[in-house]
Design an enzyme around this catalytic site. Structure first.
Site, PDB file in Angstrom:
ATOM      1  N   MET A  37       0.849  -1.202   0.000  1.00 57.15           N
ATOM      2  CA  MET A  37       0.000   0.000   0.000  1.00 57.15           C
ATOM      3  C   MET A  37       0.880   1.245   0.000  1.00 57.15           C
ATOM      4  O   MET A  37       1.849   1.311   0.743  1.00 57.15           O
ATOM      5  CB  MET A  37      -0.856   0.002   1.270  1.00 57.15           C
ATOM      6  CG  MET A  37      -1.425   1.358   1.668  1.00 57.15           C
ATOM      7  SD  MET A  37      -2.049   1.387   3.379  1.00 57.15           S
ATOM      8  CE  MET A  37      -3.676   0.712   3.166  1.00 57.15           C
ATOM      9  N   ASN A  38       0.539   2.237  -0.856  1.00 60.99           N
ATOM     10  CA  ASN A  38       1.057   3.578  -0.604  1.00 60.99           C
ATOM     11  C   ASN A  38      -0.099   4.572  -0.547  1.00 60.99           C
ATOM     12  O   ASN A  38      -1.070   4.293   0.170  1.00 60.99           O
ATOM     13  CB  ASN A  38       2.262   3.974  -1.472  1.00 60.99           C
ATOM     14  CG  ASN A  38       2.102   3.957  -2.961  1.00 60.99           C
ATOM     15  OD1 ASN A  38       2.022   2.909  -3.562  1.00 60.99           O
ATOM     16  ND2 ASN A  38       2.091   5.106  -3.595  1.00 60.99           N
ATOM     17  N   ASP A  39      -0.012   5.706  -1.196  1.00 62.28           N
ATOM     18  CA  ASP A  39      -0.907   6.847  -0.940  1.00 62.28           C
ATOM     19  C   ASP A  39      -2.388   6.535  -0.687  1.00 62.28           C
ATOM     20  O   ASP A  39      -2.980   5.726  -1.395  1.00 62.28           O
ATOM     21  CB  ASP A  39      -0.940   7.779  -2.162  1.00 62.28           C
ATOM     22  CG  ASP A  39       0.405   8.052  -2.738  1.00 62.28           C
ATOM     23  OD1 ASP A  39       1.416   7.672  -2.132  1.00 62.28           O
ATOM     24  OD2 ASP A  39       0.444   8.654  -3.827  1.00 62.28           O
ATOM     25  N   PHE A  98      -2.569   5.401 -10.956  1.00 60.96           N
ATOM     26  CA  PHE A  98      -1.902   6.157  -9.903  1.00 60.96           C
ATOM     27  C   PHE A  98      -2.932   6.956  -9.095  1.00 60.96           C
ATOM     28  O   PHE A  98      -4.128   6.905  -9.356  1.00 60.96           O
ATOM     29  CB  PHE A  98      -0.830   7.082 -10.508  1.00 60.96           C
ATOM     30  CG  PHE A  98       0.499   6.392 -10.760  1.00 60.96           C
ATOM     31  CD1 PHE A  98       0.614   5.009 -10.812  1.00 60.96           C
ATOM     32  CD2 PHE A  98       1.663   7.144 -10.952  1.00 60.96           C
ATOM     33  CE1 PHE A  98       1.846   4.383 -11.038  1.00 60.96           C
ATOM     34  CE2 PHE A  98       2.892   6.531 -11.172  1.00 60.96           C
ATOM     35  CZ  PHE A  98       2.987   5.163 -11.221  1.00 60.96           C
ATOM     36  N   SER A  99      -2.388   7.753  -8.171  1.00 62.78           N
ATOM     37  CA  SER A  99      -3.244   8.402  -7.173  1.00 62.78           C
ATOM     38  C   SER A  99      -4.300   9.332  -7.755  1.00 62.78           C
ATOM     39  O   SER A  99      -4.128   9.908  -8.835  1.00 62.78           O
ATOM     40  CB  SER A  99      -2.380   9.192  -6.201  1.00 62.78           C
ATOM     41  OG  SER A  99      -1.740   8.282  -5.352  1.00 62.78           O
ATOM     42  N   ARG A 167       0.320  14.259 -12.434  1.00 66.65           N
ATOM     43  CA  ARG A 167      -0.417  13.209 -11.715  1.00 66.65           C
ATOM     44  C   ARG A 167      -1.098  13.703 -10.437  1.00 66.65           C
ATOM     45  O   ARG A 167      -0.844  14.777  -9.948  1.00 66.65           O
ATOM     46  CB  ARG A 167       0.527  12.055 -11.364  1.00 66.65           C
ATOM     47  CG  ARG A 167       1.756  12.439 -10.545  1.00 66.65           C
ATOM     48  CD  ARG A 167       2.615  11.202 -10.287  1.00 66.65           C
ATOM     49  NE  ARG A 167       3.852  11.529  -9.624  1.00 66.65           N
ATOM     50  CZ  ARG A 167       4.984  11.855 -10.258  1.00 66.65           C
ATOM     51  NH1 ARG A 167       5.033  11.893 -11.580  1.00 66.65           N
ATOM     52  NH2 ARG A 167       6.074  12.149  -9.570  1.00 66.65           N
ATOM     53  N   ASP A 168      -1.937  12.815  -9.926  1.00 66.18           N
ATOM     54  CA  ASP A 168      -2.574  12.915  -8.604  1.00 66.18           C
ATOM     55  C   ASP A 168      -3.652  13.998  -8.527  1.00 66.18           C
ATOM     56  O   ASP A 168      -3.596  14.905  -7.682  1.00 66.18           O
ATOM     57  CB  ASP A 168      -1.513  13.145  -7.506  1.00 66.18           C
ATOM     58  CG  ASP A 168      -0.328  12.188  -7.613  1.00 66.18           C
ATOM     59  OD1 ASP A 168      -0.520  11.081  -8.147  1.00 66.18           O
ATOM     60  OD2 ASP A 168       0.785  12.553  -7.180  1.00 66.18           O
ATOM     61  N   GLU A 223       4.036  16.242  -5.635  1.00 68.97           N
ATOM     62  CA  GLU A 223       3.058  15.169  -5.802  1.00 68.97           C
ATOM     63  C   GLU A 223       1.841  15.411  -4.898  1.00 68.97           C
ATOM     64  O   GLU A 223       1.906  16.131  -3.907  1.00 68.97           O
ATOM     65  CB  GLU A 223       3.689  13.824  -5.431  1.00 68.97           C
ATOM     66  CG  GLU A 223       4.888  13.447  -6.300  1.00 68.97           C
ATOM     67  CD  GLU A 223       5.375  12.033  -6.048  1.00 68.97           C
ATOM     68  OE1 GLU A 223       5.543  11.290  -7.024  1.00 68.97           O
ATOM     69  OE2 GLU A 223       5.609  11.663  -4.885  1.00 68.97           O
ATOM     70  N   TRP A 306       9.303   6.964   1.796  1.00 66.78           N
ATOM     71  CA  TRP A 306       9.766   6.164   0.643  1.00 66.78           C
ATOM     72  C   TRP A 306      11.178   5.614   0.863  1.00 66.78           C
ATOM     73  O   TRP A 306      11.520   4.548   0.373  1.00 66.78           O
ATOM     74  CB  TRP A 306       9.757   7.023  -0.634  1.00 66.78           C
ATOM     75  CG  TRP A 306       8.419   7.082  -1.306  1.00 66.78           C
ATOM     76  CD1 TRP A 306       7.595   8.163  -1.371  1.00 66.78           C
ATOM     77  CD2 TRP A 306       7.742   6.034  -2.020  1.00 66.78           C
ATOM     78  NE1 TRP A 306       6.452   7.853  -2.063  1.00 66.78           N
ATOM     79  CE2 TRP A 306       6.513   6.555  -2.484  1.00 66.78           C
ATOM     80  CE3 TRP A 306       8.053   4.704  -2.307  1.00 66.78           C
ATOM     81  CZ2 TRP A 306       5.606   5.802  -3.220  1.00 66.78           C
ATOM     82  CZ3 TRP A 306       7.135   3.945  -3.044  1.00 66.78           C
ATOM     83  CH2 TRP A 306       5.938   4.495  -3.487  1.00 66.78           C
TER      84      TRP A 306
HETATM   85  C1  FRU Z   1       3.299   9.428  -4.340  1.00 65.95           C
HETATM   86  C2  FRU Z   1       3.214   8.797  -5.703  1.00 65.95           C
HETATM   87  C3  FRU Z   1       2.204   9.538  -6.551  1.00 65.95           C
HETATM   88  C4  FRU Z   1       1.794   8.506  -7.553  1.00 65.95           C
HETATM   89  C5  FRU Z   1       1.824   7.236  -6.726  1.00 65.95           C
HETATM   90  C6  FRU Z   1       2.251   6.008  -7.466  1.00 65.95           C
HETATM   91  O1  FRU Z   1       3.683   8.583  -3.323  1.00 65.95           O
HETATM   92  O2  FRU Z   1       4.474   8.781  -6.311  1.00 65.95           O
HETATM   93  O3  FRU Z   1       2.694  10.715  -7.132  1.00 65.95           O
HETATM   94  O4  FRU Z   1       0.524   8.758  -8.056  1.00 65.95           O
HETATM   95  O5  FRU Z   1       2.721   7.476  -5.653  1.00 65.95           O
HETATM   96  O6  FRU Z   1       2.054   4.864  -6.693  1.00 65.95           O
END
Ligand code: FRU
Length: 499
Positions: A37-39, A98-99, A167-168, A223, A306
């Site tokens: 899991m990330n964001d 992505f996010s 992104r995001d 981001e 990270w």
């Molecule tokens: C931030 C990020 C976002 C991207 C996602 C990819 O942690 O790098 O910018 O959308 O993670 O997993």
């Protein structure tokens, strides 16, 4: 129609989740259903429940082609997993979803806006990721990707804005019904900028302006932006990559920046007034906020750095990655204040209180221990004429391990240190934070949840978050001081299961 890729992910996560014991996860912080899991993504309140989606690679405990995991909760603390919501299964997102964020459409459906990623071979043989913004619409469980995806691509970008770092999207609706979204991007100077787009119906988007430009001040690429009004100010949260420390600020490499300022709503001009880190511990990134039905601004971040992802229970755990506590935000004295959501109070049990404890040689207090706890400490010098030199509290402690918080009143510095938490890795384990303290008085609220520690200083003036993977048997707490400290303690257990 659910794609084969999504069906497989759903089948896999359902089977794998069963292999993970409840006690081997955080009790009230959302963790990956299985895998990585990330964001936080698509944090929203929809059809009577909070929804949290997240950057997700179900098949391994390391980052991989991004899916969106999904969970729901009625109190932001007890989460129930739902089937993965998105998988990389279309020509415009085949290398990752992505996010992004979520909102409710006028017809009651929920719309997700996310970044589609496609790897593209360059003339020099290298590979770069083309990033576009895409939509999916659904009912809180299943989502259909929009047939006209992507809705924002390189054609919509201002001059010299990169199509590889775009992104995001974070979407919101203005009072007049207009939809807005902010998206992270990289301009020609190689740093970061936040682009503002608007739409009348949520499906057709137009570039409006560069809302904020980094100009190489805070890291490089920006981001995961979020932009909202709060307590009479406008707040831009963004997570810059590759930051350089400035004094006691911005030590996390990739961390979260808070810009507080004003917005001229006629011209969408954001004027910055001050800047600060969002979290002063080690693990916090890419937060998203929502406005709850009772109008609280709540933030949840990815409780991870990270650069320290190799601090984990085992090399290949069945889950990796957890969210922070949901925190209620405010602006006070021109600064961002954070406090655990009030829903946490309902989880408290077994109140233990001590008043005027003298701390000098190491002391332990009866019933003050545990790895799922909420503890408030108030410190002051025992003797106002003789300032103490240092106060420490050791948590998640046994003969071998502990994680400490220590405070030096002469410097007003609070330090978190997890180097003896059981880590075998040569990575960052400590962080110092400058806190506001007069006369040696300090208030700490410390929340432990099996694999993490979050500290709220002086009613939320600063927070420090860190993951710890210490064996759960290490549940001791002790206090010590160089000099004499007078301390009050209130401690509760936090029960993971609902009463
Ligand atoms: C931030 C990020 C976002 C991207 C996602 C990819 O942690 O790098 O910018 O959308 O993670 O997993």
């Amino acid at each position: 129609m659910t794609s084969q890729t999504l069906r497989e992910a759903r089948k896999y996560e359902e089977a794998c989740e069963k292999l993970i014991k409840k006690e081997d996860r955080p009790a009230f912080h959302l963790s990956a259903r299985t895998g990585w899991m990330n964001d936080p993504n698509g944090f929203s309140y929809y059809n009577g429940a909070y929804h949290m989606f997240y950057q997700y690679y179900p098949y391994d405990s390391v980052w991989g082609p991004m899916h969106w995991g999904h969970a729901v909760s009625t109190d932001l603390l007890h989460w129930e997993y739902l089937p993965a919501a998105l998988a990389p299964d279309e020509f415009y997102d085949r290398d990752g979803c992505f996010s992004g964020s979520a909102m409710t459409l006028p017809d009651g459906r929920q719309m997700l806006m996310y970044t589609g990623v496609v790897r593209e071979r360059q003339k020099n043989g290298g590979i770069l990721e083309v990033q576009t913004q895409c939509l999916a619409v659904g009912n809180g469980l299943d989502y259909e990707k929009y047939e006209k995806n992507p809705v924002l691509d390189e054609k919509d970008l201002p001059e010299s804005a990169s199509r590889f770092d775009f992104r995001d999207p974070k979407i919101w609706q203005k009072e007049d019904g207009t939809y807005c979204c902010v998206v992270g991007n990289r301009p020609a100077d190689g740093s970061g900028q936040i682009l503002l787009f608007t739409s009348t119906n949520g499906f057709h988007w137009k570039f409006k302006k560069v809302l904020s430009a980094n100009n190489n001040r805070f890291g490089l690429m920006w981001e995961c932006p979020d932009f909202f009004e709060m307590d009479g100010k406008w707040v831009l949260l963004t997570s810059p990559q590759d930051m350089m420390p400035q004094g006691f600020e911005y030590h996390n490499g990739n961390g979260t920046l808070c810009l507080i300022g004003d917005l001229d709503q006629g011209t969408d001009t954001f004027t910055e007034e001050c800047n600060q880190s969002v979290d002063y511990g080690i693990d916090f990134y890419a937060p998203q906020t929502i406005l709850t039905p009772d109008h609280r601004r709540i933030m949840i971040g990815w409780m991870q750095n990270w650069d320290t992802c190799n601090l984990r229970v085992t090399e290949r755990p069945l889950w990796f990655g957890q969210m922070s506590l949901p925190r209620e935000l405010h602006i006070k004295h021109g600064k961002l204040y954070q406090w655990p959501v009030k829903e946490l109070d309902a989880m408290r049990s077994g109140r233990v209180e001590y008043k005027n404890v003298t701390v000098s040689d190491p002391v332990r207090l009866d019933q003050v221990n545990g790895r799922m706890i909420d503890m408030e400490l108030s410190l002051r010098p025992k003797d106002n004429e003789r300032m103490y030199r240092k106060f420490s509290v050791r948590l998640a402690q046994n003969e071998e391990f502990y994680t400490s918080l220590s405070f030096r009143p002469d410097e007003s510095i609070l330090k978190i240190d997890r180097k003896f938490s059981g880590s075998r890795r040569a990575i960052i384990h400590q962080r110092r934070s400058l806190v506001d303290c007069k006369g040696g008085e300090l208030k700490l609220r410390i929340i432990l949840d099996r694999f993490s520690i979050e500290v709220f200083v002086n009613d939320g003036e600063k927070t420090l978050s860190a993951t710890i993977y210490t064996a759960q048997e290490a549940d001791g707490i002790s206090f010590l001081a160089d000099g004499m400290v007078c301390m009050d303690v209130v401690k509760y257990d936090l029960r993971g299961d609902r009463a």
